[in-house]
Design an enzyme around this catalytic site. Sequence first.
Site, short mmCIF file in Angstrom:
data_model
loop_
_atom_site.label_atom_id
_atom_site.label_comp_id
_atom_site.label_asym_id
_atom_site.label_seq_id
_atom_site.Cartn_x
_atom_site.Cartn_y
_atom_site.Cartn_z
CB CYS A 69 12.02 -6.89 -1.34
SG CYS A 69 11.01 -6.31 -2.71
CG HIS A 102 -5.94 10.32 -1.35
ND1 HIS A 102 -5.72 10.98 -2.54
CD2 HIS A 102 -6.10 11.29 -0.41
CE1 HIS A 102 -5.74 12.28 -2.33
NE2 HIS A 102 -5.96 12.50 -1.05
#
Length: 149
Positions: A69, A102
């Site tokens: 977006c 991570h």
Amino acid sequence: MMKTKTIAIGNDHAGTAYKFEIIKYLEEAGYKVLNFGTDTTDSMDYPDAIHPTACAVENDDAALGIILCGSGNGAQITANKHQGIRAALCWNNELVKLARQHNDANILSIPARYVSLEQALTFVKIYLETPFEGGRHQNRVNKIPFKGC
């Protein structure tokens, strides 16, 4: 069963041009693409494209998702309302890599109005090629789903 070569993609009007290029890149790389985004630049509400994209990832119809977006914020916030989603808003290569390594991000949110097409395509490449490290990060990822106050 998860389709490891299927990527879900969703976008609002601000991400349409990038989406077409990302789909081209993905298909040339051998991925199947589930397109939940708008194909026009007519204004539309991003949740209408983002919720189905997140559902496809959450329900294992797609291995990963990519959402776009204008700022990437609305798309990321919407996707993260889904319990099984870890959407990461990324605007540079290091953030993309760390989101996968991570956080085991399963949806990449791209701010289409703030990065170039070349950057966006690089983000997608890094996102798809970077594995989750597990180990010490797995315990943290396990704690992400909210269990109540």
